[in-house]
Design an enzyme around this catalytic site. Structure first.
Site, short mmCIF file in Angstrom:
data_model
loop_
_atom_site.label_atom_id
_atom_site.label_comp_id
_atom_site.label_asym_id
_atom_site.label_seq_id
_atom_site.Cartn_x
_atom_site.Cartn_y
_atom_site.Cartn_z
N ASP A 313 46.19 133.08 83.11
CA ASP A 313 46.85 131.62 82.82
C ASP A 313 47.11 131.01 83.95
O ASP A 313 47.08 129.68 83.85
CB ASP A 313 48.13 131.82 81.98
CG ASP A 313 47.95 132.06 80.65
OD1 ASP A 313 46.94 131.97 80.10
OD2 ASP A 313 48.99 132.56 79.78
N GLY A 385 49.23 127.19 76.55
CA GLY A 385 48.67 127.40 75.37
C GLY A 385 49.78 127.50 74.40
O GLY A 385 50.88 126.73 74.44
N ASN A 386 49.60 128.64 73.55
CA ASN A 386 50.72 128.78 72.55
C ASN A 386 51.92 129.39 73.16
O ASN A 386 53.05 129.02 72.52
CB ASN A 386 50.06 129.63 71.40
CG ASN A 386 49.24 130.81 72.14
OD1 ASN A 386 48.76 130.49 73.15
ND2 ASN A 386 49.49 131.97 71.57
N TYR A 387 51.99 130.30 74.44
CA TYR A 387 53.08 130.70 74.75
C TYR A 387 54.15 129.77 75.57
O TYR A 387 53.38 128.97 76.43
CB TYR A 387 52.82 132.14 75.67
CG TYR A 387 52.76 133.16 74.94
CD1 TYR A 387 53.95 133.67 74.36
CD2 TYR A 387 51.45 133.74 74.49
CE1 TYR A 387 53.96 135.03 73.65
CE2 TYR A 387 51.73 134.76 73.58
CZ TYR A 387 52.85 135.58 73.28
OH TYR A 387 52.84 136.63 72.59
N TYR A 389 56.52 129.95 78.79
CA TYR A 389 57.14 130.94 79.92
C TYR A 389 58.40 130.43 80.38
O TYR A 389 58.22 129.09 80.94
CB TYR A 389 56.30 131.27 80.91
CG TYR A 389 55.05 132.25 80.28
CD1 TYR A 389 55.06 133.64 80.20
CD2 TYR A 389 53.92 131.63 79.90
CE1 TYR A 389 54.35 134.47 79.67
CE2 TYR A 389 53.00 132.45 79.30
CZ TYR A 389 52.86 133.73 79.47
OH TYR A 389 51.97 134.61 78.78
N HIS A 442 48.22 142.55 72.37
CA HIS A 442 48.07 141.98 73.54
C HIS A 442 49.02 142.73 74.86
O HIS A 442 50.09 142.99 74.24
CB HIS A 442 47.83 140.58 73.51
CG HIS A 442 49.20 139.54 73.34
ND1 HIS A 442 49.39 139.75 71.96
CD2 HIS A 442 50.08 139.20 73.92
CE1 HIS A 442 50.72 139.06 71.51
NE2 HIS A 442 50.88 138.73 73.11
N ILE A 593 55.16 141.62 106.10
CA ILE A 593 54.34 142.16 104.92
C ILE A 593 54.92 141.46 103.64
O ILE A 593 55.76 140.46 103.64
CB ILE A 593 54.67 143.53 104.50
CG1 ILE A 593 56.45 143.70 104.56
CG2 ILE A 593 54.10 144.63 105.59
CD1 ILE A 593 56.64 145.18 103.80
#
Lengths: 652, 652
Positions: A313, A385-387, A389, A442, A593
């Site tokens: 994504d 899209g559909n999700y 977050y 998924h 690091i």
């Protein structure tokens, strides 16, 4: 995964806004990590267009971040600002170019042909164009008519297609359509069985197949906007006045100081987060950089119309570009401060997402023996899209950084002939959620790039294993106990770690800094959900998303190694990725690091996820571990920074 | 672990209150699961004392819960209330008695001598008496004087001693002392090296050794009350009016209905939690019972004064007895409703903990696509010795039950000769936190008894393994995918599950109930931190706490199997425990089953935990999984129950 309908709508609004709002004021602040301003984006667009005579499609425009050493030099001497440079990934005559623009010189300083595998982010214009191409393609129209569907109720989107071993590939998408006709939730009404492949560079249809007719799931029961919130109202959103300062980039609160910026691929970027140590009377650096590097969402369906759905994504669509405008009081509490974001659209013009971030103070309602804990939250919501977050970066007075990801929105469902589970005797790759509707299994993997600089740049990763020791009878009545055995990772291969049992702990320490009583100062990772990859190593999707094989990785700082799935992720072969970089097995002990952490979970849908998912929340923490001499909240913090922020400050 | 100073102080206040507040009104409500009222406790005390001519010490008094079948009969016919019976664990002439009192007959209906290993909860009076005994014991006084310490600055506590293979044991404690002298945080100033063993039945010192003199850690830097909360104030606690009803036991909110009660061992007990299903227009049972069954906290130090510290906080001391009064606005938000709790003290008299629970509506501040999520929280805080456990049972409109445990308070530290890490060349079993102060490594395991009755009593545990399948080239371009393979556990041994990889999922389904489209209705467990046992199987502490070996267990419903560490946990041998009950390997498929879940984590202390720990929060969820036809928040809930609760209702 793919741009949503609401996204496409936003997109036009944004373009409209950006076209008319041409008089962007210039940025007052000159921090070299500041987000690119609309003026800068506009200038970059012009410079690149003139450099290649206009024949260019923009796919990514972001700060070409100065080397860390330059930034640190600038901090001690703000007159020596590093040059303001911008990286542009553009498509010119069917090739990907990595162009560096120097804004101080108003010119292109390098233009390199990208020779590797994979392609840059898809831009929105080409996704929209590909969809339009499908809906005007006569065989496709015939297929829709054959199904008795109305073209005007169709909403189509472009899906990235992954990579499955092809030696040569082209930039392409598949167009997938959904049906409105009585619902606002077209995601629950997929039109299955039709494959339309579009070449993006030539913008032409290169494949079409109408393989099978599957019923379109009913509109009934898919509406998720019908009922009103039953209990919550505006009154519920009362929150105290907040106590932080924010100048558009530099945020100060409760001893924390950090730089907040926006990148069209990563979204929210936190830089140079430091915390005031009351005992030492000193601002101490914790994290040079933190951002969500990649999201990998492979689906588990082998059918022709589904097998390729192995989405990245961030690298394919841009987590920043997908940010949605946050609504005051609904998405963020009272007194939140909102920040707009700017990015470059495919034609090189700047576009705006208003209220892309919000910043607010949060009062946990949790209790401790002495005081309610409060924290500062920087929030962004990306609708990929559909999700949806919801990403919260939360900073606590205890020195803890907590990152929380809430997942909600709409499942990617599949149309099916089945109306009852009893009819299903073949593999359907998921759960039947409603008549003719399968919720396909998924994974969600979110990998964070966490460049910790614990009290300075040179750090080591410490892996602590809790090991059971046997005890002999002459020593104690106990038969066993556990010891914490710690070892510093010498090279990258030592730092690939699978978590899960709770008996392995990971921290980043500064080997040359100790507390007064002699512990190495450090920060530890307190992981959240630690699900790992289940795909086989030789699966093409897994080769591309190999960073999911371990929960923890460490690399030496290298400013080009930002994206766990590679710079050009669309159709990538996995050869430019975290998993391949670390094969060099570089030294990482007492070096500058970067810690990489993957939050992952497997999703077997259930009916409650239909037609909209209840939020699933996962989080991890970076907790000070012998960084302070004591619990830091017990020092009186006298930083004189507790003035009220402006109530609704936006960067212009 | 052991009663804290603040606890000892509360105790006297409580006793004082209960002695004067003698005119308890009787309970109006007659739900057979209601908490025992002060009047009932008082009556039980009198009946038992008269039954055994006064020579009795009370250790546990709790509802002798009617069989589930009786309760369910009562619901359909409220005139057939089961008899109100009470279980008393008492010590009479050096023996443990299990006495059943029938309150409707005002008499003892059975008095059984407990023949098993182990002893009931320690009562507060004997813990205080044992501590006093030590401080008046001349050799102990001499040891304190030898260290140059002032007796009047000493605070002593009784510690349970565990079991280490002795065939015969007696009821005893060790007395451990801390030093105030300039701090409010005596837990940071242990007086090490002295062992005082007290026989509790004879209340006499049976062992004394002054093995080694270790410096008492400094008072400096241990105060955690000095600074004022920097940002939070009462204004911060603004919260909306809440919308629930609570009659003292039955709580209704947002479609949820449940019974809330108190047990002096378990603390908060949630019974008969059901949720309204708008589509079926029916109240559907989810959980017959939920409570924290046991807490196991083994320390990892082999020295003479520490090896035995393998505490069972619920079974040895009582998680309910250790509840602390919640402070309005500080511990619970505005408009919270508070509930008092009553228990029996050692002499048989009722005692009160005021504001032992609070109930409030919570507004997550999280966002979803359509509405802010709100939830109802029932909170209790138990201060078991140095640690404070904040336990929240949270019920969401989505049908989710979320249990969150916040751990804060004070570490159990050890005095040490060392003032710097560089001096340490032997095993010190932990981390040096300050001069002369070691934070000893330990575990926290909290096991919850979750008697789910998903849409009825007969349920099955479904174990779902996500298994990778290879894919041949003629099927798909994919090389692999994962499938969810589910199987019902037939017997108890099938249901012992270690979690951690994320690829094993656990749910409880009702095999005879399906959704309209044919999925089995169920609830799934979404685990939190899943750390498991690290002690060896033959370690005595591990034999007693063997429930930590797996994260999940299932037993058939049996009303006597409530306490994972056994009924008489103090000095138990592990032979009456979850791990031994399940050796019978009883059938659990399509039966009335109980799910046991252990939330665990390992604690390697760090300096930030000193002198008070930042809250560490862990949680797990029970999420509906095909229980509803759809996301349940999308139904309009018309339950007519949204009236305001009284602002500060307490059970009297």
């Amino acid at each position: 995964m793919v741009p949503s309908l609401k996204y496409v709508i936003f997109f036009f609004i944004i373009l409209f806004q950006s076209q008319i709002g041409i008089s962007f004021s210039s940025q007052d602040s000159h921090h070299p990590l500041n987000s690119l301003t609309p003026l800068e984006l506009s200038e970059v667009g012009s410079i690149v267009k003139s450099h290649c005579n206009g024949n260019v499609s923009f796919h990514y425009v972001g700060l070409d971040e100065p080397n860390k050493s330059h930034i640190l030099r600038w901090i001690s001497n703000p007159h020596s600002a590093p040059p303001r440079r911008v990286l542009v990934l553009a498509r010119i005559h069917g090739a990907t170019h990595e162009i560096i623009v120097d804004l101080s010189r108003s010119s292109v300083v390098s233009d390199r042909l990208y020779q590797g595998n994979g392609y840059p982010l898809l831009n929105i214009e080409e996704q929209v164009a590909a969809s339009s191409l499908a809906t005007s393609y006569p065989p496709f129209v015939a297929s829709i008519e054959k199904r008795g569907l109305k073209m005007e109720e169709l909403v189509c989107m472009s899906f990235s297609v992954g990579w499955f071993g092809e030696e040569k590939s082209r930039r392409m998408v598949r167009v997938m359509c959904y049906y409105l006709d009585g619902t606002v939730n077209m995601y629950m009404r997929p039109v299955e069985g039709i494959t339309v492949a579009v070449d993006l560079d030539r913008m032409e249809i290169i494949g079409f197949r109408d393989r099978v007719v599957v019923p379109v799931p009913k509109a009934q029961g898919t509406d998720y906007t019908g009922s009103t919130p039953s209990d919550a109202d505006d009154e519920d959103k009362d929150a105290p006045l907040c106590h932080f300062t924010f100048d558009g980039h530099v945020l100060r609160w409760g001893g924390w100081e950090m730089h907040v910026s926006f990148d069209m691929r990563a979204g929210l970027v936190i830089s140079m987060a430091s915390i005031y140590d009351g005992e030492r009377d000193e601002q101490r650096i914790v994290m040079y950089r933190g951002f969500l590097s990649e999201l990998f969402i492979p689906y588990m369906d082998l059918t022709e119309e589904w097998y390729y759905r192995t989405f990245f994504d961030s690298g394919e669509l841009g987590f920043g570009v997908s940010a949605v405008p946050l609504v005051p009081l609904k998405d963020c509490p009272k007194n939140a401060v909102f920040v707009d974001a700017y990015f470059t659209s495919g034609d090189g013009m700047p576009a705006r997402t208003s209220n892309a971030f919000c910043i607010f103070e949060k009062h946990a309602g949790d209790i401790t023996e002495v005081r309610p804990e409060s924290s500062l939250v920087v929030r962004m919501v990306s609708a990929v899209g559909n999700y949806d977050y919801i990403v919260d970066w939360e900073f606590k007075q205890t020195g803890i950084i907590r990152v929380t990801v809430g997942m909600t929105g709409l499942l990617e469902v599949k149309g099916s002939v089945y109306t009852h589970k009893d009819q299903m005797h073949e593999e359907v790759y998921g759960t039947i959620l409603a008549e003719n509707t399968i919720g396909v299994n998924h994974d969600h993997f979110l990998i964070f790039n966490l460049d910790l600089d614990v009290d300075g740049e040179e750090n080591s990763l410490i892996k602590t294993d809790l090991k059971t020791s046997r005890v002999s009878r002459d020593v104690s009545l106990r038969r066993s106990y556990w010891r914490a055995e710690s070892e510093a990772a010498k090279t990258e291969s030592d730092a690939r770690i699978r978590l899960g049992s709770g008996a392995t702990m990971v921290s980043v320490v500064n080997p040359s800094k100790k507390t007064k009583i002699g512990n190495n100062v450090g920060y530890k990772l307190v992981p959240g959900s630690v699900a790992g990859a289940l795909l086989s190593d030789d699966d093409y999707a897994q080769i591309r998303g190999a960073f999911t094989k371990y929960n923890v990785w460490v690399t030496p700082y290298n400013k080009t190694e930002k994206w766990a799935g590679g710079l050009c992720t669309d159709r990538s072969h996995g050869d430019d990725s975290l998993a391949t970089w670390t094969k060099r097995d570089r030294e990482i002990e007492n070096k500058d690091i970067v810690l990489w952490y993957t939050l992952g979970f497997h999703h077997v849908p259930c009916q409650e996820d239909f037609p909209i998912m209840p939020t699933l929340t996962e989080s991890f923490e970076l907790r000070p571990s012998n960084f302070f001499e004591h619990n830091p909240t017990l020092y009186k913090q006298e930083m004189g920074m507790k003035i009220h922020a402006d109530s609704n400050f936006s960067v212009q």
